[in-house]
Design a protein around this motif. Structure first.
Motif, PDB file in Angstrom:
ATOM      1  N   THR A   1      32.911  47.231  35.107  1.00  0.00           N
ATOM      2  CA  THR A   1      33.527  47.598  33.837  1.00  0.00           C
ATOM      3  C   THR A   1      33.225  46.588  32.738  1.00  0.00           C
ATOM      4  O   THR A   1      33.064  46.948  31.577  1.00  0.00           O
ATOM      5  N   SER A   2      33.181  45.318  33.108  1.00  0.00           N
ATOM      6  CA  SER A   2      32.965  44.254  32.134  1.00  0.00           C
ATOM      7  C   SER A   2      32.236  43.102  32.813  1.00  0.00           C
ATOM      8  O   SER A   2      32.409  42.869  34.013  1.00  0.00           O
ATOM      9  N   LEU A   3      31.442  42.365  32.032  1.00  0.00           N
ATOM     10  CA  LEU A   3      30.796  41.151  32.533  1.00  0.00           C
ATOM     11  C   LEU A   3      31.634  39.912  32.242  1.00  0.00           C
ATOM     12  O   LEU A   3      31.313  38.820  32.713  1.00  0.00           O
ATOM     13  N   ASP A   4      32.694  40.079  31.481  1.00  0.00           N
ATOM     14  CA  ASP A   4      33.578  38.975  31.119  1.00  0.00           C
ATOM     15  C   ASP A   4      34.604  38.793  32.241  1.00  0.00           C
ATOM     16  O   ASP A   4      35.437  39.672  32.486  1.00  0.00           O
ATOM     17  N   ALA A   5      34.553  37.661  32.922  1.00  0.00           N
ATOM     18  CA  ALA A   5      35.427  37.436  34.072  1.00  0.00           C
ATOM     19  C   ALA A   5      36.901  37.490  33.681  1.00  0.00           C
ATOM     20  O   ALA A   5      37.737  37.973  34.457  1.00  0.00           O
ATOM     21  N   LYS A   6      37.251  37.004  32.485  1.00  0.00           N
ATOM     22  CA  LYS A   6      38.646  37.019  32.061  1.00  0.00           C
ATOM     23  C   LYS A   6      39.132  38.435  31.812  1.00  0.00           C
ATOM     24  O   LYS A   6      40.249  38.806  32.189  1.00  0.00           O
ATOM     25  N   VAL A   7      38.296  39.248  31.177  1.00  0.00           N
ATOM     26  CA  VAL A   7      38.659  40.643  30.947  1.00  0.00           C
ATOM     27  C   VAL A   7      38.796  41.370  32.277  1.00  0.00           C
ATOM     28  O   VAL A   7      39.766  42.099  32.519  1.00  0.00           O
ATOM     29  N   ALA A   8      37.820  41.160  33.165  1.00  0.00           N
ATOM     30  CA  ALA A   8      37.857  41.828  34.464  1.00  0.00           C
ATOM     31  C   ALA A   8      39.097  41.430  35.256  1.00  0.00           C
ATOM     32  O   ALA A   8      39.675  42.254  35.975  1.00  0.00           O
ATOM     33  N   ARG A   9      39.528  40.186  35.128  1.00  0.00           N
ATOM     34  CA  ARG A   9      40.668  39.709  35.904  1.00  0.00           C
ATOM     35  C   ARG A   9      41.964  40.412  35.493  1.00  0.00           C
ATOM     36  O   ARG A   9      42.850  40.610  36.321  1.00  0.00           O
ATOM     37  N   THR A  10      42.092  40.792  34.232  1.00  0.00           N
ATOM     38  CA  THR A  10      43.288  41.520  33.820  1.00  0.00           C
ATOM     39  C   THR A  10      43.150  43.018  34.060  1.00  0.00           C
ATOM     40  O   THR A  10      44.126  43.679  34.401  1.00  0.00           O
ATOM     41  N   LEU A  11      41.946  43.558  33.888  1.00  0.00           N
ATOM     42  CA  LEU A  11      41.715  44.981  34.120  1.00  0.00           C
ATOM     43  C   LEU A  11      41.770  45.326  35.595  1.00  0.00           C
ATOM     44  O   LEU A  11      42.327  46.360  35.987  1.00  0.00           O
ATOM     45  N   GLU A  12      41.164  44.495  36.437  1.00  0.00           N
ATOM     46  CA  GLU A  12      40.946  44.782  37.859  1.00  0.00           C
ATOM     47  C   GLU A  12      41.273  43.522  38.667  1.00  0.00           C
ATOM     48  O   GLU A  12      40.385  42.874  39.207  1.00  0.00           O
ATOM     49  N   PRO A  13      42.542  43.136  38.734  1.00  0.00           N
ATOM     50  CA  PRO A  13      42.897  41.781  39.163  1.00  0.00           C
ATOM     51  C   PRO A  13      42.483  41.410  40.574  1.00  0.00           C
ATOM     52  O   PRO A  13      42.279  40.228  40.852  1.00  0.00           O
ATOM     53  N   ARG A  14      42.355  42.365  41.491  1.00  0.00           N
ATOM     54  CA  ARG A  14      41.994  42.009  42.864  1.00  0.00           C
ATOM     55  C   ARG A  14      40.633  42.565  43.272  1.00  0.00           C
ATOM     56  O   ARG A  14      40.311  42.590  44.469  1.00  0.00           O
ATOM     57  N   ALA A  15      39.861  42.983  42.310  1.00  0.00           N
ATOM     58  CA  ALA A  15      38.486  43.392  42.591  1.00  0.00           C
ATOM     59  C   ALA A  15      37.568  42.168  42.509  1.00  0.00           C
ATOM     60  O   ALA A  15      37.885  41.196  41.817  1.00  0.00           O
ATOM     61  N   PRO A  16      36.442  42.173  43.200  1.00  0.00           N
ATOM     62  CA  PRO A  16      35.501  41.052  43.102  1.00  0.00           C
ATOM     63  C   PRO A  16      35.031  40.844  41.668  1.00  0.00           C
ATOM     64  O   PRO A  16      35.043  41.765  40.848  1.00  0.00           O
ATOM     65  N   THR A  17      34.606  39.635  41.361  1.00  0.00           N
ATOM     66  CA  THR A  17      34.151  39.300  40.020  1.00  0.00           C
ATOM     67  C   THR A  17      32.911  40.106  39.654  1.00  0.00           C
ATOM     68  O   THR A  17      32.180  40.582  40.534  1.00  0.00           O
ATOM     69  N   PRO A  18      32.633  40.262  38.360  1.00  0.00           N
ATOM     70  CA  PRO A  18      31.422  40.980  37.952  1.00  0.00           C
ATOM     71  C   PRO A  18      30.154  40.395  38.558  1.00  0.00           C
ATOM     72  O   PRO A  18      29.250  41.144  38.954  1.00  0.00           O
ATOM     73  N   GLU A  19      30.046  39.078  38.644  1.00  0.00           N
ATOM     74  CA  GLU A  19      28.831  38.474  39.197  1.00  0.00           C
ATOM     75  C   GLU A  19      28.657  38.801  40.674  1.00  0.00           C
ATOM     76  O   GLU A  19      27.540  38.989  41.148  1.00  0.00           O
ATOM     77  N   ARG A  20      29.759  38.862  41.415  1.00  0.00           N
ATOM     78  CA  ARG A  20      29.663  39.239  42.828  1.00  0.00           C
ATOM     79  C   ARG A  20      29.221  40.688  42.966  1.00  0.00           C
ATOM     80  O   ARG A  20      28.470  41.032  43.887  1.00  0.00           O
ATOM     81  N   ARG A  21      29.656  41.535  42.057  1.00  0.00           N
ATOM     82  CA  ARG A  21      29.232  42.938  42.121  1.00  0.00           C
ATOM     83  C   ARG A  21      27.748  43.076  41.775  1.00  0.00           C
ATOM     84  O   ARG A  21      27.022  43.859  42.393  1.00  0.00           O
ATOM     85  N   LEU A  22      27.292  42.317  40.794  1.00  0.00           N
ATOM     86  CA  LEU A  22      25.862  42.342  40.487  1.00  0.00           C
ATOM     87  C   LEU A  22      25.043  41.806  41.653  1.00  0.00           C
ATOM     88  O   LEU A  22      23.945  42.313  41.942  1.00  0.00           O
TER      89      LEU A  22
END
Length: 360
Positions: free
Chosen positions: A198-219
């Protein structure tokens, strides 16, 4: 204006646990002043724990006749999802269990340990007609509890044994643990995987998807899957106006660099209880732009918080939707995505072996 302080449990997406009103369920009554008094004496409440309840399902394959979805059958090994994505359109399904689509959805989970056996029986029935099986269409098949339960892996073993085509959608890099099953299937044109970012910004992802892996781990998962020869998609879903929409071109570039061959996007959807949960989330994390975000969403959705109509629900409508489409297609052309989309092979399927299969 700064972000407002939040009383939500750490690591959770929803800020409230309101009950559903669609099924005449009573609202949860406040517990009175004793809560405030107890907090003063004992401190804050303990962390919200995740619980898992066993569900003894009778069938495991769900059928979907929707004309705007590219599959007609799916499997969901779990109900609820610990990833806690605030925008998740599956949240309202928890109301069927007299549970809240808010915090209950991400903390009170259900697992179906009999899923593989049920699948084997259903694939062995006379007259079964094969078509690609979708995993991850409602809740994530690789959410954290899959690490212990391994129900998704058991399902993959049955699908591999029967040469049944499948398409997986997930936000988790845990899928790479099953490359040993997926790569041989992909070599026979039987498997694809879609990673949702959804986002490459780790801070944004942490609030949107708090227990999903980080964007970099998904990439990194995209790269690992592509290297293993598994056709890999990236889903930019949802696109949230004024919060993540500016990332579209960069996200597509990173997806292509990681080895993705295809991509798609969906503007944010807010069905039923998701709309008030999302509004509460905005007021907590983005009070400076909450009104703007909802105004753009309503412009995408024909003046409503949500558009349930087939086709437009996935694409949106109006100038904002058209602009997103133009940007998306231009970026995909620039980075070589979506050039071809071969269909999965449905001709290799063989009914499962064993007592059920031997009857037919």
């Amino acid at each position: 204006m700064g972000k407002r302080p939040s009383s939500r449990p750490p690591g959770r997406g929803a800020t409230v646990n309101a009950a559903s009103t669609r099924f005449a369920l009573p609202d949860r009554l406040p517990d009175g002043d004793w809560r405030d008094m107890q907090a003063q004496i004992d401190g804050p409440p303990p962390p919200l724990r995740t619980t898992v309840t066993l569900e003894r399902a009778r069938t495991i394959i769900s059928r979907n006749p929707s004309p705007d979805i590219p599959f007609d059958r799916s499997i969901n090994p779990y109900r609820g999802c610990e990833h806690g994505c605030i925008y998740c359109f599956a949240r309202p399904s928890h109301a069927f269990h007299d549970l809240s689509p808010g915090l209950d959805f991400e903390s009170r989970l259900f697992a179906k340990p009999d899923a593989a056996g049920l699948l084997r029986a259903e694939l062995g029935r006379p007259g079964y007609r094969v078509a690609p099986m979708a995993l991850g269409t409602n809740t994530d098949p690789y959410q954290p509890i899959e690490g212990d339960w391994r129900i998704t892996r058991q399902l993959l073993e049955v699908l591999a044994e029967t040469s049944h085509p499948l398409a997986i959608t997930t936000k988790s890099d845990r899928v790479v643990r099953d490359i040993d099953i997926l790569a041989p299937m992909a070599a026979r044109n039987l498997a694809t995987v879609c990673i949702s970012i959804t986002s490459l910004d780790a801070k944004v992802a942490r609030t949107l998807e708090p227990r999903a892996p980080t964007p970099e781990r998904r990439l990194a998962a995209v790269s690992a899957l592509a290297t293993a020869g598994i056709p890999t998609y990236v889903s930019i879903a949802p696109v949230i106006p004024a919060i993540t929409d500016h990332e579209m071109e960069h996200l597509i570039a990173r997806a292509a660099q990681a080895g993705a061959r295809h991509a798609f996007f969906i503007p944010v959807r807010l069905p039923h209880e998701v709309a008030p949960l999302f509004r509460a989330w905005l007021e907590t994390h983005y009070p400076d732009r909450a009104g703007k975000v909802m105004a753009i969403i309503r412009s995408l959705r024909g003046g409503r918080d949500n558009d349930p109509d087939f086709f437009t629900r996935m694409r949106g409508q109006g100038p904002w939707a058209e602009l997103l489409r133009l940007r998306f297609h231009r970026a995909c052309r620039l980075h070589g995505l979506n050039r071809d989309r071969p269909a999965l092979d449905t001709n290799l399927f063989r009914p499962p072996r064993g007592p059920q299969g031997e009857l037919f």
